[in-house]
Design an enzyme around this catalytic site. Structure first.
Site, PDB file in Angstrom:
ATOM      1  N   ARG A 237     -26.678  -4.216  29.659  1.00 29.32           N
ATOM      2  CA  ARG A 237     -25.528  -4.849  29.020  1.00 29.32           C
ATOM      3  C   ARG A 237     -24.282  -4.006  29.237  1.00 29.32           C
ATOM      4  NH1 ARG A 237     -27.675  -8.959  28.878  1.00 29.32           N
ATOM      5  NH2 ARG A 237     -28.028 -10.396  27.153  1.00 29.32           N
ATOM      6  N   GLU A 266     -17.326 -10.855  29.824  1.00 30.37           N
ATOM      7  CA  GLU A 266     -17.870 -11.725  30.878  1.00 30.37           C
ATOM      8  C   GLU A 266     -17.535 -13.190  30.607  1.00 30.37           C
ATOM      9  OE1 GLU A 266     -22.022 -10.766  30.692  1.00 30.37           O
ATOM     10  OE2 GLU A 266     -21.791  -8.961  31.901  1.00 30.37           O
ATOM     11  N   HIS A 287     -23.502 -10.567  36.664  1.00 28.94           N
ATOM     12  CA  HIS A 287     -24.527 -10.814  35.631  1.00 28.94           C
ATOM     13  C   HIS A 287     -25.523 -11.902  36.065  1.00 28.94           C
ATOM     14  CE1 HIS A 287     -25.491 -10.585  31.048  1.00 28.94           C
ATOM     15  NE2 HIS A 287     -26.593 -10.804  31.772  1.00 28.94           N
TER      16      HIS A 287
HETATM   17  N1  LIG Z   1     -28.705  -8.515  33.696  1.00 30.83           N
HETATM   18  C1  LIG Z   1     -29.576  -9.441  33.344  1.00 30.83           C
HETATM   19  O1  LIG Z   1     -29.637 -10.490  33.969  1.00 30.83           O
HETATM   20  C2  LIG Z   1     -30.528  -9.196  32.183  1.00 30.83           C
HETATM   21  C3  LIG Z   1     -31.724  -9.928  32.100  1.00 30.83           C
HETATM   22  C4  LIG Z   1     -32.613  -9.667  31.061  1.00 30.83           C
HETATM   23  C5  LIG Z   1     -32.310  -8.688  30.125  1.00 30.83           C
HETATM   24  N2  LIG Z   1     -31.124  -8.015  30.233  1.00 30.83           N
HETATM   25  C6  LIG Z   1     -30.800  -6.953  29.258  1.00 30.83           C
HETATM   26  O2  LIG Z   1     -31.730  -5.926  29.452  1.00 30.83           O
HETATM   27  C7  LIG Z   1     -32.229  -5.476  28.196  1.00 30.83           C
HETATM   28  C8  LIG Z   1     -33.655  -5.031  28.374  1.00 30.83           C
HETATM   29  O3  LIG Z   1     -34.449  -6.135  28.772  1.00 30.83           O
HETATM   30  P1  LIG Z   1     -36.031  -6.037  28.663  1.00 30.83           P
HETATM   31  O4  LIG Z   1     -36.574  -7.364  29.057  1.00 30.83           O
HETATM   32  O5  LIG Z   1     -36.528  -4.822  29.353  1.00 30.83           O
HETATM   33  O6  LIG Z   1     -36.176  -5.857  27.074  1.00 30.83           O
HETATM   34  P2  LIG Z   1     -37.349  -5.186  26.250  1.00 30.83           P
HETATM   35  O7  LIG Z   1     -37.099  -5.562  24.820  1.00 30.83           O
HETATM   36  O8  LIG Z   1     -38.673  -5.500  26.847  1.00 30.83           O
HETATM   37  O9  LIG Z   1     -37.121  -3.615  26.416  1.00 30.83           O
HETATM   38  C9  LIG Z   1     -36.071  -2.928  25.812  1.00 30.83           C
HETATM   39  C10 LIG Z   1     -36.572  -1.528  25.514  1.00 30.83           C
HETATM   40  O10 LIG Z   1     -35.471  -0.730  25.061  1.00 30.83           O
HETATM   41  C11 LIG Z   1     -35.955   0.104  24.017  1.00 30.83           C
HETATM   42  N3  LIG Z   1     -34.839   0.552  23.193  1.00 30.83           N
HETATM   43  C12 LIG Z   1     -34.273  -0.091  22.143  1.00 30.83           C
HETATM   44  N4  LIG Z   1     -33.277   0.652  21.654  1.00 30.83           N
HETATM   45  C13 LIG Z   1     -33.204   1.770  22.411  1.00 30.83           C
HETATM   46  C14 LIG Z   1     -32.400   2.921  22.371  1.00 30.83           C
HETATM   47  N5  LIG Z   1     -31.474   3.076  21.413  1.00 30.83           N
HETATM   48  N6  LIG Z   1     -32.607   3.863  23.295  1.00 30.83           N
HETATM   49  C15 LIG Z   1     -33.557   3.727  24.234  1.00 30.83           C
HETATM   50  N7  LIG Z   1     -34.382   2.673  24.290  1.00 30.83           N
HETATM   51  C16 LIG Z   1     -34.196   1.708  23.399  1.00 30.83           C
HETATM   52  C17 LIG Z   1     -36.947  -0.767  23.273  1.00 30.83           C
HETATM   53  O11 LIG Z   1     -37.841   0.009  22.497  1.00 30.83           O
HETATM   54  C18 LIG Z   1     -37.635  -1.491  24.419  1.00 30.83           C
HETATM   55  O12 LIG Z   1     -38.749  -0.763  24.878  1.00 30.83           O
HETATM   56  C19 LIG Z   1     -32.064  -6.678  27.259  1.00 30.83           C
HETATM   57  O13 LIG Z   1     -31.848  -6.263  25.919  1.00 30.83           O
HETATM   58  C20 LIG Z   1     -30.872  -7.402  27.808  1.00 30.83           C
HETATM   59  O14 LIG Z   1     -29.698  -7.002  27.117  1.00 30.83           O
HETATM   60  C21 LIG Z   1     -30.248  -8.239  31.230  1.00 30.83           C
HETATM   61  O1  LIG Z   2     -30.455 -11.131  28.323  1.00 34.60           O
HETATM   62  C1  LIG Z   2     -30.730 -11.877  29.258  1.00 34.60           C
HETATM   63  O2  LIG Z   2     -31.815 -12.492  29.304  1.00 34.60           O
HETATM   64  C2  LIG Z   2     -29.755 -12.030  30.398  1.00 34.60           C
HETATM   65  O3  LIG Z   2     -28.559 -11.411  30.092  1.00 34.60           O
HETATM   66  C3  LIG Z   2     -29.492 -13.442  30.824  1.00 34.60           C
HETATM   67  O4  LIG Z   2     -28.903 -14.189  29.824  1.00 34.60           O
END
Ligand SMILES: NC(=O)c1ccc[n+]([C@@H]2O[C@H](COP(=O)([O-])OP(=O)(O)OC[C@H]3O[C@@H](n4cnc5c(N)ncnc54)[C@H](O)[C@@H]3O)[C@@H](O)[C@H]2O)c1
Ligand SMILES: O=C(O)[C@H](O)CO
Length: 322
Positions: A237, A266, A287
């Site tokens: 993010r 965004e 994104h």
């Molecule tokens: N760019 C994109 O298209 C896209 C797509 C999916 C997710 N995302 C972002 O990526 C993030 C992660 O996705 P994911 O599927 O791996 O989620 P997830 O929930 O599986 O993993 C997130 C991890 O971060 C850890 N965490 C929480 N707070 C933390 C902190 N303060 N310090 C360190 N670790 C911490 C959690 O314990 C968890 O293990 C989402 O929250 C979302 O914002 C972006």
């Molecule tokens: O958090 C997510 O899943 C990505 O940002 C797409 O919306």
């Protein structure tokens, strides 16, 4: 149960079967996108609201008297006031791990492109430098292999673990910084304090949520602790990395490059320090790390299960404890 879709077009719905999610509720209003000024009126009669990136604030939960469920069509829930939702008795559910493969592929693409200086070589060929060179190849700037290098992961969840697996396959050593202890099954690599992790990483990849603990986590002080040729990847993010600080660190050659899929605003209508930064080893993508057709369909399929489970009284994927 009446559903309101606030930003259906964010899913690029033309090549996926999203009607099955429409059919998960009894009736629906479907909006391609929703300006902030229209949110309250649009959700006034909703039992369920579907939002990918539309921001739902306290005032919305206060006024939407019928609202029972928000399905976030994403993993990240930083656009929703989770505490306010809980206060007004609204359950918020997200989608977990639907885009992990897409995220890993996108992160891997950025890591490889930056370690191999792809933007510079692409520009050099386009500018005719190869065509006029006195040797058969171009080898400046230096190209680096992943094998034997150290990959640091911040946030060892679905995407962090997947990127770690990619790193292992490339022969990298994996370090992780994670807010909670892991289970044995998660095979969490050595957990280090952030200050200890930063100086060791050749590649640092961010995979934690944006929240008050992680906002500005990677600021100028953190960037100064990194190796001068380190690569920073943020597909999580905007806001976790301070963008002005990253642009400054790149301009001052404090790190070797960055791959960024997410920005604080965004779309970035008001400009962004990273969009005006001319560093040769900076890649900004819009994104869309998550956005493969397969991942978008998986998101819809999982959301159907989320709605069905809620209707049975057995809600899944709850993110606000409600
Ligand atoms: N760019 C994109 O298209 C896209 C797509 C999916 C997710 N995302 C972002 O990526 C993030 C992660 O996705 P994911 O599927 O791996 O989620 P997830 O929930 O599986 O993993 C997130 C991890 O971060 C850890 N965490 C929480 N707070 C933390 C902190 N303060 N310090 C360190 N670790 C911490 C959690 O314990 C968890 O293990 C989402 O929250 C979302 O914002 C972006
Ligand atoms: O958090 C997510 O899943 C990505 O940002 C797409 O919306």
């Amino acid at each position: 149960m009446h559903g309101v879709f606030l930003d259906l077009d964010s899913l690029a719905p033309a090549d996926v079967n999203w009607q099955k999610l429409r059919n998960a509720v009894d009736s629906a209003d479907v909006f391609p996108h929703t300006p902030a000024a229209d949110i309250a009126e649009r959700i006034a009669g909703a039992d369920v609201v579907f939002s990918n990136k539309v921001q739902l604030k306290r005032e919305h939960f206060a006024s939407a008297k019928q609202l029972k469920l928000v399905v976030v069509l994403a993993t990240g829930t930083n656009n929703i006031d989770l505490a306010a939702a809980a206060e007004f008795g609204v359950t918020v559910c997200n989608n977990v791990a639907y885009s992990s493969i897409a995220l890993v592929e996108h992160s891997a693409m950025l890591i490889l492109a930056l370690m191999r200086q792809l933007p510079s070589y692409h520009a050099a060929v386009q500018q005719g430098q190869w065509q006029t060179h006195n040797q058969f190849c171009l080898l400046n700037p230096p190209i680096r292999q992943l094998s034997g290098k150290t990959l640091g992961i911040i946030g060892y969840g679905a995407s962090g673990q997947g990127v770690a697996d990619f790193g292992r396959a490339m022969g990298m050593n994996i370090l992780a910084w994670q807010s909670r202890p892991g289970t044995d099954a998660e095979r969490i690599p050595p957990r280090l304090a952030l200050d200890a992790l930063l100086p060791q990483c050749d590649v640092l990849s961010i995979h934690c949520p944006l929240n008050e603990q992680t906002r500005d986590l990677i600021n100028f002080a953190a960037l100064q602790k990194m190796k001068p040729d380190a690569i920073l990847i943020n597909t999580a993010r905007g806001g976790i990395v301070n963008e002005a600080d990253l642009a400054r660190a790149l301009n001052e050659d404090l790190i070797g490059g960055a791959g960024v899929d997410v920005l604080t605003e965004e779309p970035p209508r008001n400009g962004n320090p990273l969009l005006s930064c001319k560093h040769p080893n900076l890649i900004v993508t819009p994104h869309n790390a998550w956005g493969s057709r397969e991942a978008r369909q998986a998101l819809i399929d999982q959301s159907v299960r989320v709605v069905a489970a809620f209707r049975r009284g057995e809600a899944i994927n709850i993110v606000n404890g409600c």
